[in-house]
Design a protein around this motif. Structure first.
Motif, PDB file in Angstrom:
ATOM      1  N   LEU A  15     -13.512   7.370   2.004  1.00 13.24           N
ATOM      2  CA  LEU A  15     -12.125   7.502   2.464  1.00 13.24           C
ATOM      3  C   LEU A  15     -11.805   8.952   2.820  1.00 13.24           C
ATOM      4  N   HIS A  16     -12.343   9.858   2.043  1.00 12.90           N
ATOM      5  CA  HIS A  16     -12.153  11.273   2.373  1.00 12.90           C
ATOM      6  C   HIS A  16     -12.725  11.579   3.766  1.00 12.90           C
TER       7      HIS A  16
ATOM      8  N   THR B 168      -4.746   7.756  -1.827  1.00 12.48           N
ATOM      9  CA  THR B 168      -5.683   8.891  -1.836  1.00 12.48           C
ATOM     10  C   THR B 168      -7.078   8.413  -2.219  1.00 12.48           C
TER      11      THR B 168
ATOM     12  N   ALA C 138     -10.977  11.094  11.306  1.00 14.51           N
ATOM     13  CA  ALA C 138     -10.083  10.298  12.159  1.00 14.51           C
ATOM     14  C   ALA C 138     -10.846   9.596  13.282  1.00 14.51           C
TER      15      ALA C 138
ATOM     16  N   HIS D  27      -1.428   4.294   4.194  1.00 11.26           N
ATOM     17  CA  HIS D  27      -1.176   5.691   4.554  1.00 11.26           C
ATOM     18  C   HIS D  27      -1.165   6.592   3.325  1.00 11.26           C
TER      19      HIS D  27
ATOM     20  N   ARG E  90     -10.455  10.193   6.557  1.00 10.76           N
ATOM     21  CA  ARG E  90      -9.255  11.006   6.794  1.00 10.76           C
ATOM     22  C   ARG E  90      -9.604  12.314   7.508  1.00 10.76           C
ATOM     23  N   GLU E  91     -10.755  12.865   7.161  1.00 15.61           N
ATOM     24  CA  GLU E  91     -11.185  14.131   7.780  1.00 15.61           C
ATOM     25  C   GLU E  91     -11.514  13.950   9.260  1.00 15.61           C
TER      26      GLU E  91
ATOM     27  N   ARG F 288       2.089   7.870  14.009  1.00 16.41           N
ATOM     28  CA  ARG F 288       1.383   6.920  13.128  1.00 16.41           C
ATOM     29  C   ARG F 288       1.864   5.492  13.321  1.00 16.41           C
TER      30      ARG F 288
ATOM     31  N   ALA G 219      -4.142   4.301   8.166  1.00 15.46           N
ATOM     32  CA  ALA G 219      -5.288   4.753   7.375  1.00 15.46           C
ATOM     33  C   ALA G 219      -5.819   6.104   7.840  1.00 15.46           C
ATOM     34  N   GLY G 220      -5.354   6.566   9.007  1.00 15.15           N
ATOM     35  CA  GLY G 220      -5.769   7.875   9.477  1.00 15.15           C
ATOM     36  C   GLY G 220      -6.752   7.871  10.634  1.00 15.15           C
ATOM     37  N   CYS G 221      -6.932   6.710  11.273  1.00  8.65           N
ATOM     38  CA  CYS G 221      -7.889   6.583  12.369  1.00  8.65           C
ATOM     39  C   CYS G 221      -7.162   6.651  13.715  1.00  8.65           C
TER      40      CYS G 221
END
Lengths: 272, 272, 272
Positions: free
Chosen positions: C19-20, C261, C26, C258, C23-24, A199, C48-50
């Motif tokens: 946002l969900h 939620t 990416a 990060h 994250r799912e 990350r 952020a999950g990308c």
């Protein structure tokens, strides 16, 4: 074809000695790397006790490589001029007997840089090739992943790594949950590290630079690649304990790279 | 040839006034700098209260220099296009009477950038030349060091700095354990700072940018260079107290650059 | 001409869902951005999950855009080669139906990049144009500000944003104390955020990258731009509470990106 893990191919004491040599000699490391990670790479080298120099133009790269202790060629953001500089740096390094490390970022996923990596690998002799599983598979003739994140587990890439190492008489290091490093005969597996390393941009790129640094202070490229991996991942273990997310982790990682002693490195190392 | 230190050439109150002016006027600082430190330089300028703008292409550099308060030319990673942009920026700055700062990174160690530095210095008039001892010695005709870290003590470079300042009618600032800044007549010595500054890439480069910023708000280039040095090194004193290594030190340094008041700067300044 | 704020045009639940999805899935985000912020942008996307990929050379940009989920074109430090790469990336994105975001850094203040922005905007269709008030005013035919900091209040730019959105059938996002995002019909106003965002280089540039990421996981460009703005500014609210200045704020911002939620995002969102 894959060798059995050689648990005793390298001893913890050798890792400590390598780090001691790094701190004593403060090797000058020329980095031809990408615009994303140049700062973090330089800071990681400085924190570890090295002298980084980002000389990545075509006019200076060859001459500077010849006076460096180690050279990193990282294909993260190649441009026409920097690609020429990479070729020049490799010439300069090989002419002077300076070890160089190839980090084929996103090889397999993007064509031009893949061709540069294969060109450099075909005509020259890196001391170490470092990548994630997808990149190593791509160089060995397989399919790469999407972008820079490995989609092939490091375990699946070990056969490709061994083949690549034997073909090019170099060390190949595959990053993953367990890092695997081979010279085609010996295989070192290191189980330190933390998911937050994935990350933070440039953790892998900094690892390649540290490999070039260690290659400049030890004649054994397998030890150089393994010691760099150990240094970064043991530091990551410590950083994960004192951080709250990827931002503070990256900061703590630099602090740990600076603070880690040779003795602590050997004691915390997890050879798998 | 070297002047005696002029302990009273600048007074602490002048440093405070310069920082006050910087905060009031938020000077627009054009930076033509390197890929390694561009981020840290911009953040240091922002933290100190300035408006950074990294306009470093050949098509825009001249016009933008003319509307800037100060311009930095840093030779850390020159390329063909950015070298042209540097020439253009210097033309634009001089045409508009805007002060510019030359940071000849690794001059003496690598030939092309040394020639660019000498070319700019020969044909133009920087307000300030900033470097470590090796770089200043190289510009004055001596031998440079390995890469970007000074191997010549700052003390040994002061004669070269005075000569360079007199020859080119500019201020020359030599970084070291004690920073030395001269206009060829006056000599300011500042003893603040911390060894961790040498373990963070771009601390010196940010210093050059801060000098360009201060030069944009004061007509005295000696004061500009000295105030920038004081700001960075007094901030470093504070940062060292609240950090655990080079990673957290760099973060704290930005916090300190933002928090430091003119009064605190004057109070903590150590003129040597 | 300016629409009344549509307080109910987007519901907090939609932000959480976006946002969900981020994250799912990416999303792979190709960034053609500047040397100053490339690192922070990649780290913000990773936090952020990308999956960021800075493919910004003219040989690879078109093909890579076609396999990306979203593409960012940021004009912070354009060069001849990267400007060509930007044109190629836009072609590749449009040919494959991939949404792209235009961040016209310093448009209006510097001529070449202004012309590139207008060229891209005239011949192509970005999903989102993101800028500060000065930049949006400049693209709409008004006068730009000095450098990259907005001198026109975001409020004053909203009419220009609506006009630009209608003319080019895209979403236009104007950063400011209250962020304003419009598709020419709907207007979303978000009042989260903190002044320290203006003291960290690349916060706005990272916002553009996050918009490209969200555009890759939602078919509604207004929601994509608004969700990215919400994510960054709600994270900034949290970061401001645990930091001591711009250095520690930037670090905490990555930690918050990060940790945040979908539920917390919806709960802390301040639609104005």
């Amino acid at each position: 074809m894959s060798p059995s893990p050689s648990f005793d191919s390298l001893q913890p004491r050798q890792f400590a000695d390598a780090l001691h040599a790094l701190r004593e000699r403060a090797p000058l490391v020329q980095c031809l790397t990408n615009i994303v990670v140049a700062n973090f790479t330089a800071n990681a080298l400085l924190a570890a006790g090295c002298a980084p120099a980002m000389v990545d133009n075509a006019r200076e790269a060859e001459g500077f490589a010849a006076i460096s202790a180690g050279v990193l060629v990282n294909l993260g953001t190649p441009y026409e001029e920097t690609a020429q500089a990479m070729r020049a740096a490799v010439r300069g390094a090989e002419g002077a007997g300076v070890p160089w490390v190839l980090d084929p970022v996103a090889a397999g996923a993007v064509p031009w840089r893949t061709s540069i990596a294969l060109e450099l690998l075909g005509a020259h002799h890196p001391a170490v090739v470092r990548g994630n599983g997808s990149e190593i598979l791509a160089l060995a003739g397989g399919q790469g992943g999407k972008g820079v994140e490995s989609t092939a587990a490091a375990d699946q890439a070990v056969d490709a790594a061994v083949m690549l190492a034997r073909t090019h008489a170099c060390v190949v290091a595959v990053s993953g949950a367990v890092d695997q490093i081979t010279d085609g005969q010996r295989l070192v597996r290191i189980a330190n590290g933390h998911p937050l390393l994935t990350r933070v941009t440039g953790a892998g790129c900094a690892l390649g630079a540290l490999m070039a640094a260690f290659a400049g202070v030890t004649g054994d490229a397998l030890l150089a690649a393994a010691a760099a991996t150990a240094l970064l991942t043991v530091a990551a273990d410590g950083a994960a304990q004192s951080s709250h997310g990827p931002g503070s982790f990256a900061v703590a990682l630099l602090d740990e790279l600076h603070a880690l002693t040779p003795e602590a490195l050997a004691a915390r190392l997890k050879l798998a």
